[in-house]
Design an enzyme around this catalytic site. Structure first.
Site, PDB file in Angstrom:
ATOM      1  N   VAL A  99       0.969  -1.079  -0.044  1.00  0.00           N
ATOM      2  CA  VAL A  99      -0.122   0.149   0.083  1.00  0.00           C
ATOM      3  C   VAL A  99       0.794   1.319  -0.018  1.00  0.00           C
ATOM      4  CG1 VAL A  99      -1.803   1.202   1.398  1.00  0.00           C
ATOM      5  CG2 VAL A  99      -1.784  -1.357   1.338  1.00  0.00           C
ATOM      6  N   HIS A 116      -6.914  -4.270 -10.391  1.00  0.00           N
ATOM      7  CA  HIS A 116      -7.251  -5.025  -9.323  1.00  0.00           C
ATOM      8  C   HIS A 116      -8.018  -6.062  -9.975  1.00  0.00           C
ATOM      9  CE1 HIS A 116      -8.053  -6.179  -5.206  1.00  0.00           C
ATOM     10  NE2 HIS A 116      -9.486  -6.221  -5.555  1.00  0.00           N
ATOM     11  N   VAL A 151      -7.172   1.299   0.550  1.00  0.00           N
ATOM     12  CA  VAL A 151      -6.857   0.028  -0.362  1.00  0.00           C
ATOM     13  C   VAL A 151      -7.812  -0.135  -1.270  1.00  0.00           C
ATOM     14  CG1 VAL A 151      -6.560  -2.346   0.028  1.00  0.00           C
ATOM     15  CG2 VAL A 151      -5.894  -0.912   1.938  1.00  0.00           C
ATOM     16  N   ALA A 180      -8.563 -10.723 -18.804  1.00  0.00           N
ATOM     17  CA  ALA A 180      -9.373  -9.536 -18.902  1.00  0.00           C
ATOM     18  C   ALA A 180      -8.427  -8.303 -18.643  1.00  0.00           C
ATOM     19  CB  ALA A 180     -10.440  -9.553 -18.000  1.00  0.00           C
TER      20      ALA A 180
HETATM   21  C1  GAR Z   1      -2.865  -9.134 -11.110  1.00  0.00           C
HETATM   22  O1  GAR Z   1      -3.779  -9.942 -11.022  1.00  0.00           O
HETATM   23  C2  GAR Z   1      -3.556  -7.722 -10.446  1.00  0.00           C
HETATM   24  O2  GAR Z   1      -4.594  -7.391 -10.654  1.00  0.00           O
HETATM   25  C3  GAR Z   1      -3.180  -8.040  -8.879  1.00  0.00           C
HETATM   26  O3  GAR Z   1      -1.634  -8.786  -8.849  1.00  0.00           O
HETATM   27  C4  GAR Z   1      -1.651  -9.385 -10.243  1.00  0.00           C
HETATM   28  C5  GAR Z   1      -0.322  -9.140 -10.901  1.00  0.00           C
HETATM   29  O4  GAR Z   1      -0.137  -9.963 -11.814  1.00  0.00           O
HETATM   30  N1  GAR Z   1      -3.028  -6.907  -7.988  1.00  0.00           N
HETATM   31  C6  GAR Z   1      -3.646  -6.778  -6.910  1.00  0.00           C
HETATM   32  O5  GAR Z   1      -4.214  -7.716  -6.358  1.00  0.00           O
HETATM   33  C7  GAR Z   1      -3.284  -5.456  -6.135  1.00  0.00           C
HETATM   34  N2  GAR Z   1      -4.543  -5.246  -5.308  1.00  0.00           N
HETATM   35  P1  GAR Z   1       1.125  -9.711 -12.948  1.00  0.00           P
HETATM   36  O6  GAR Z   1       2.364  -9.663 -11.921  1.00  0.00           O
HETATM   37  O7  GAR Z   1       1.149 -11.052 -13.664  1.00  0.00           O
HETATM   38  O8  GAR Z   1       0.699  -8.641 -13.600  1.00  0.00           O
END
Ligand code: GAR
Length: 209
Positions: A99, A116, A151, A180
């Site tokens: 955060v 997210h 958050v 997506a």
């Molecule tokens: C993604 O799914 C993103 O939405 C999530 O982390 C993943 C990163 O994937 N973020 C969160 O949950 C933030 N609250 P990546 O490293 O393959 O892009």
């Protein structure tokens, strides 16, 4: 628009970096009028750093300091300095699992976006796809939003839905949401880079071309 100058992104991530790859590929394909100025991670061995280095982009691990869920003061200063030195116009959080707090937010007010894995305001926080399965919703998705002091609570720029199927596991649903995200995030970053995004309180509008 950015007075004719390239629109510069600073990308922060803690994980494998598939959203970073989607954005980098969209830039390479001419779909996002921006350049990636710097990639930073709080995890030394994060895939996102490796993906950046494979593309010859500046990539740096900056230790997060003593806390588990946020940057400590010294780390926060180091991130802000690196991003300011790279002259970034927009900070793109791509799976950055800490955060961001006061001084960081103040340094880049209104210029930080996040993706997210749920339709916010449903299921903020960790493992949002599991929260969706546990809750039994039939539709979930992903959200790109501006970052504020809460958050996963900032103004929403874009959302994309995905169905929850009867035979979904956490892994299959997560994969569908990830796909997506890879479609939605580059589109939102492109709209910001083109200067098409207007923010009015909690509502975000995209100007017609
Ligand atoms: C993604 O799914 C993103 O939405 C999530 O982390 C993943 C990163 O994937 N973020 C969160 O949950 C933030 N609250 P990546 O490293 O393959 O892009």
């Amino acid at each position: 628009m950015n007075d004719g100058k390239p629109f510069r992104l600073g990308v922060l991530g803690s994980g494998k970096g598939s959203n970073f790859v989607a954005i980098a590929e969209a830039i390479a394909a001419g779909r996002v009028p921006a350049q990636i100025a710097i990639v930073l991670s709080d995890v030394a061995e994060a895939g996102i750093l490796e993906h950046a280095r494979q593309r010859s982009l500046p990539a740096q691990f900056i230790a997060p300091g003593q806390f588990r869920t946020k940057l400590d003061e010294e780390a926060e200063r180091a991130y802000v300095t690196a991003l300011q030195s790279a002259q970034v116009d927009l900070i793109v959080l791509a799976g950055f699992m800490r955060v961001l707090k006061g001084d960081f937010l103040r340094a880049f007010e209104g210029r930080i976006v996040n993706v997210h894995p749920s339709l916010l305001p449903s299921f903020p926080g960790l493992e949002a796809w599991k929260q969706a399965l546990d809750q039994g919703v039939k539709v979930t998705g992903c959200t790109v939003h501006f970052v504020d002091a809460g958050v996963d609570s900032g103004a929403i720029i874009g959302q994309q839905t995905v169905p929850v199927l009867d035979d979904d596991t956490a892994a299959t649903l997560h994969a569908r949401i990830h796909a997506a995200e890879h479609a939605l995030y580059p589109k939102c970053v492109a709209a910001i880079a083109r200067g098409e995004i207007l923010v009015r309180g909690r509502r975000v509008f995209q100007k017609p071309l």
